[in-house]
Write a protein that holds these residues in place. Structure first.
Motif: not given
Length: 396
Positions: A11-18
């Motif tokens: 589990e981890a904090r996800i960085h959204i790439i966009h």
């Protein structure tokens, strides 16, 4: 694959790439065909170079490229958990291709996508086959595998499996690996063979430097995935162990005559990596650290360029000076205090950060002065260059 599975399940904090370019690329389920063919393309290429190609050099070039790319992918996925939210809703869609895409979405999560390993391995395979003389002579095969590679790259975006940033980063990584394995290493193979020997690599100081590099990755991964809050004891212990390895490796190397050319590169690389990671992780909490990190990048970039110039033009070995060691020690102490202690007043924290910046600036200035003096002595020993004009007159 085991490492990727562990990273995926944690589990981890996800960085959204966009990016805006991602929104302009339409969804096309027919690209599931080249996307699936990637598995056969990769396995087939590996089997060819492992079993049917007589050149060990080409085998190691290809396998080395895959190893570097996928290892960097795992490291990026660990220290920078990432993902995308581009997948369309296929609940109301029907058809064989849509069903295949729906199954792909089910077994493959939209996380840890940067850089695209699908793109990297495809292009690496294409380059390896193109470099192989036997494959290159078959024009039909070359054209077919080139078309397949391009289709696979496009499929990652048209199926909304990857962002444009993932694809571009993978292509840049391909260029770097190509230069390393197909240009730099073959051109300097004899020199590198003298440096990268078992005696040069397998030393205790080098092991300590590798440990410090691993600790830098671990430190950044913990901060990015879980944050500093709640992990202060672990992060403080990592800093202490890293500082201990930094203190011991040079002394062990000199005391037991284990100084190596690899160690001269690996030791400062591990130091800079650890310092950069520690400063980067403190930026969100202490804004002043951003200025220190900028100074650090400027200083190390200058040191890299000028240090290389000095080593190439003179016989200087680039030994660390006392002010550089002082700067490293102060950085470790300041970061340890800011990480381990209770939340300090910003005024106190800024004083400590300012002390770190002063030591860094002092070391920067003294290294710059030393580099300049070394180059000036070298130029003075060479003397003025005498050249002759076309009319026979000399000029300097």
């Amino acid at each position: 694959m085991l490492s990727f599975t562990l990273v995926e399940k944690s589990e981890a904090r996800i960085h959204i790439i966009h990016s805006l370019a991602d929104d302009r690329i339409p969804f096309c389920p027919y690209f599931i065909i080249p996307y699936v063919l990637w598995y056969f393309f990769l396995i087939g290429t590996i089997a060819y170079f492992a079993l049917f190609c007589s050149s060990k050099k080409e085998y190691y070039q290809y396998i080395g490229t895959l190893a570097v790319g996928m290892t960097l992918f795992i490291l990026v996925s660990y220290v920078y958990p990432n993902g995308q939210n581009l997948r369309p809703d296929l609940s109301g869609e029907s058809g064989v291709f849509v069903s295949a895409v729906r199954y792909l979405y089910k077994i493959d999560t939209p996380t840890n996508i940067f850089p695209s390993i699908h793109v990297f391995n495809s292009v690496a395979s294409c380059i390896a086959l193109f470099q192989n003389e036997r494959c290159r002579k078959n024009r039909l095969f070359t054209a077919a595998q080139t078309v397949l590679t391009v289709s696979i790259v496009l499929a990652t975006m048209f199926l909304k499996q990857h962002c444009v940033s993932d694809v571009m980063t993978a292509l840049i990584l391909n260029i770097l690996c190509y230069q390393l394995f197909y240009r730099v290493i073959p051109a300097r193979q004899e020199k590198l063979a003298e440096i990268f020997t078992r005696k040069e690599i397998l030393t205790v100081p080098n092991l300590l430097s590798f440990i410090r590099l691993g600790l830098a990755v671990l430190f950044l991964g913990i901060c990015e995935r879980h944050g500093m809050r709640g992990n202060r004891p672990v992060l403080t212990m990592i800093i202490m162990v890293a500082a201990a390895t930094d203190f011991l490796d040079g002394r062990i190397a000199r005391a037991f005559h284990q100084v190596s050319k690899i160690g001269r590169i690996l030791d400062p690389l591990a130091d800079k990596a650890m310092q950069a990671v520690m400063l980067a992780c403190l930026m969100s909490r202490y804004p002043l650290v951003k200025l220190v990190l900028i100074l650090f990048v400027v200083k190390e970039t200058y040191m890299l360029v000028m240090g290389w110039k000095v080593m190439m033009e003179t016989e200087a070995t680039g030994e660390a000076q006392w002010h550089g060691k002082l700067n490293t020690a102060v950085s470790y102490v300041v970061v340890m205090v800011l990480t381990a202690g209770v939340r300090l007043p910003y005024s106190t924290a800024n004083v400590l950060i300012g002390a770190c910046a002063v030591c860094m600036a002092m070391s920067f200035a003294m290294y710059a002065s030393e580099f300049r003096q070394i180059l000036e002595r070298k130029n003075s020993l060479m003397g003025p260059k005498i050249r002759r004009n076309s009319d026979g007159r000399d000029w300097i």
